[in-house]
Design an enzyme around this catalytic site. Structure first.
Site, PDB file in Angstrom:
ATOM      1  N   LYS A 126      52.508 -15.096  -0.494  1.00 17.30           N
ATOM      2  CA  LYS A 126      51.474 -14.118  -0.852  1.00 17.30           C
ATOM      3  C   LYS A 126      50.147 -14.526  -0.197  1.00 17.30           C
ATOM      4  O   LYS A 126      49.818 -15.716  -0.115  1.00 17.30           O
ATOM      5  CB  LYS A 126      51.345 -14.082  -2.374  1.00 17.30           C
ATOM      6  CG  LYS A 126      50.426 -13.009  -2.935  1.00 17.30           C
ATOM      7  CD  LYS A 126      50.491 -13.039  -4.449  1.00 17.30           C
ATOM      8  CE  LYS A 126      49.592 -12.014  -5.101  1.00 17.30           C
ATOM      9  NZ  LYS A 126      49.691 -12.056  -6.588  1.00 17.30           N
ATOM     10  N   SER A 205      50.539  -7.811  -8.649  1.00 14.96           N
ATOM     11  CA  SER A 205      49.876  -7.837  -7.355  1.00 14.96           C
ATOM     12  C   SER A 205      50.728  -8.448  -6.239  1.00 14.96           C
ATOM     13  O   SER A 205      50.403  -8.314  -5.072  1.00 14.96           O
ATOM     14  CB  SER A 205      48.555  -8.616  -7.459  1.00 14.96           C
ATOM     15  OG  SER A 205      48.782  -9.974  -7.824  1.00 14.96           O
ATOM     16  N   SER A 229      52.089 -10.194 -12.468  1.00 16.34           N
ATOM     17  CA  SER A 229      52.052  -9.993 -11.017  1.00 16.34           C
ATOM     18  C   SER A 229      53.227 -10.562 -10.254  1.00 16.34           C
ATOM     19  O   SER A 229      53.371 -10.312  -9.067  1.00 16.34           O
ATOM     20  CB  SER A 229      50.754 -10.554 -10.440  1.00 16.34           C
ATOM     21  OG  SER A 229      49.661  -9.758 -10.826  1.00 16.34           O
TER      22      SER A 229
END
Length: 533
Positions: A126, A205, A229
């Site tokens: 990420k 996210s 997330s």
């Protein structure tokens, strides 16, 4: 001082389809990019589709596969599907050293040096996780070109032999910017799309991390979670997401929201792969005091808990959740409970956890901790901007690129927060963790003598809209997130072609038991179906 935006540029190779510098992302191309046409690559069957880490490792050990061949195959698939084809926009940047690093892992293998189960396995990170030589931006143009040294967990991955393939797109600032944000959108990476239905949300996210693994753009990935997330994008993209106990995996070198709740964790296609990745990244780190609270050994082989009979004799609490009343999910949940019983578990109905007991306190905690943690990170890693007001000013000055879809109300509110010595903050932090943990999850586990709690992770994916934010269906993971406890989302099935996940939650440091339970459930149901790409 507000830095200027980088100029837009275009590259002509196939891999450069994922490397456009405008709102779709600023990146660096890998060496000697493949030249196959994207449409042809997308149409051909992918040789490593759905391959698990152990399978890929066995093929490399047998001499049937090299890490360089595997890495190149993923790069070609990214070129074919991420900006061409369905345009998933899951990848925000590729590692220019990926093929070189893979070749080095191959050389080590030939010389008899094997670093572990992840040796030669490509991993996506990420884009709030530091990994040289790539940028770390949390999807924001304000940090474009910022290239800090590796995060602690990235060093652990490299030491374990993993090949860092690149960075995954995310909800900008890990979804802590505006009240009406759209999951999976960042100014740098554009809109990540659900591979099962590209007009639908990937949740956030860690949207790019989950989409990439689901679409077989990488073997495994790393996401981060503050509240949902990891497990929400895992559920709606049909993959496994493991959110560890806060303190099991170091957060050093990760752009933060909340040191009370933040944790990185694996996103994979199987529980076995999640266990292998967690084994590589867990461990104490002097730079993250939370890891000092870890009991017992700092290193544990989580793959040792892959027991297909792990549900026998277990007591599982089923949370009363409105999600179980949704059409389609009600049927999937009943099938899941039947499988738990057939596997030898006792299933106990328990009352829902009341999020109102900690929701307001959690928002106070995030507001205070985001400002303090972010500014500490920006100073330590020598970012181009060093304060939250500077980031807010950058967004305002570049509103056409940064603020076309939603605002930055959460940043504004956090900028007004006082220090972490504030009495209101200290009280809120204590209340949130107590109500979600000791008087929430722990109370239910004790009262019913349970090994774990289960519920639908969230609802099915919703259509992407860029006005008014997400049509979020709700989730079951907030208690574990706020308490800092582990949770594991495993594919449960599909409703109208869209994936649904089953969430396992336990008290702190119970990852081994959750992996055992989740693996046993997964092996009985095999509910994951790859997206129709």
């Amino acid at each position: 001082m507000v830095p200027k935006l980088p100029p837009c540029f275009r590259l002509s190779t196939v891999l450069a389809a994922v490397l456009l510098a405008c709102p779709g992302g600023l990146s660096a191309a890998p060496p000697r990019a493949p030249t196959a046409h994207p449409a042809a690559a997308a149409a051909a069957p992918f040789a490593y589709a759905e391959a698990e880490v152990a399978d890929l490792q066995a093929r490399m050990l047998a001499g049937e596969l090299t890490s360089r061949t595997l890495t190149r195959a993923y790069l070609e698939r990214i070129a074919a599907l991420d900006r061409a084809g369905p345009r998933l926009r899951a990848v925000i940047e590729l590692n220019p050293d990926a093929l070189k690093d893979a070749a080095q892992r191959d050389q080590e293998r030939r010389s008899g040096r094997l670093r572990g189960p992840l040796h030669g396995i490509p991993v996506l990170l990420k884009d709030n996780i530091n990994a040289a030589p790539m940028s770390t931006t949390a999807g924001s143009l304000a940090l474009a070109g910022f290239r800090p040294d590796d995060a602690f967990l990235v060093r652990r991955l490299r030491e374990a032999g993993a090949v860092i393939l690149g960075k995954a797109n995310l909800s900008e600032w890990a979804n802590y910017r505006g009240e009406d944000s759209t999951s999976g959108w960042s100014a740098r990476g554009g809109q990540t799309r659900n591979p099962y239905r590209p007009g639908y949300s990937p949740c956030g996210s860690s949207s790019g991390s989950a989409v990439a693994v689901s679409a077989n753009l990488a073997a495994v990935s790393i996401g981060t979670e503050t509240d949902g997330s990891i497990v929400c994008p895992a559920a709606v993209n049909g993959v496994v997401g493991l959110k560890p106990t806060v303190g099991l995996v170091s957060r050093d070198g990760i752009i933060p929201i909340s040191f009370s709740q933040d944790t990185p964790g694996p996103i994979t296609r199987t529980v076995a792969d999640a266990a292998a990745v967690l084994t590589a990244i867990a461990g104490r780190d002097d730079a993250d005091p939370a890891t000092a609270t870890m009991p017992g050994r700092a290193v544990y082989d989580y793959t040792a808990r892959l027991n297909p009979d792990g549900l026998r004799g277990a007591r599982i609490g089923v949370l009363d959740s409105p999600l179980t009343q949704r059409p389609g999910i009600d049927t999937l949940m009943q099938h899941a409970l039947d499988e738990l019983r057939r596997a030898g578990a006792t299933v106990v109905r328990v009352p829902a956890l009341d999020e109102s007991q900690w929701a307001d306190a959690e928002q106070t905690v995030l507001r205070f901790e985001f400002k303090a943690g972010l500014e500490r990170y920006l100073r330590r890693w020598k970012a181009p901007l060093r304060t939250l007001p500077q980031i807010i000013a950058f967004n305002t000055e570049h509103a056409a690129q940064e603020l076309p879809l939603f605002g930055q109300e959460l940043l504004d509110a956090s900028a007004q927060a006082s220090t972490l010595g504030d009495a209101g903050y200290i009280q809120a932090r204590s209340q949130a963790r107590r109500m979600a943990g000791e008087q929430g999850i722990d109370a239910l586990l004790r009262a019913h003598q349970l090994d774990a709690l289960v519920a639908p992770t969230t609802g099915i994916a919703w259509p992407i809209t860029h006005s008014g934010g997400d049509a979020f269906p709700g989730g079951s993971y907030s208690a574990a997130a706020v308490a800092g406890y582990p949770s594991l989302s495993v594919p449960m099935g599909h409703v109208d072609g869209l994936p649904v996940g089953l969430l396992f939650m336990g008290t702190a440091w119970t990852e081994p038991r959750l992996i055992e339970l989740g693996y046993a459930y997964e092996q009985r149901t095999m509910a994951r179906r790859p997206p129709p790409l």
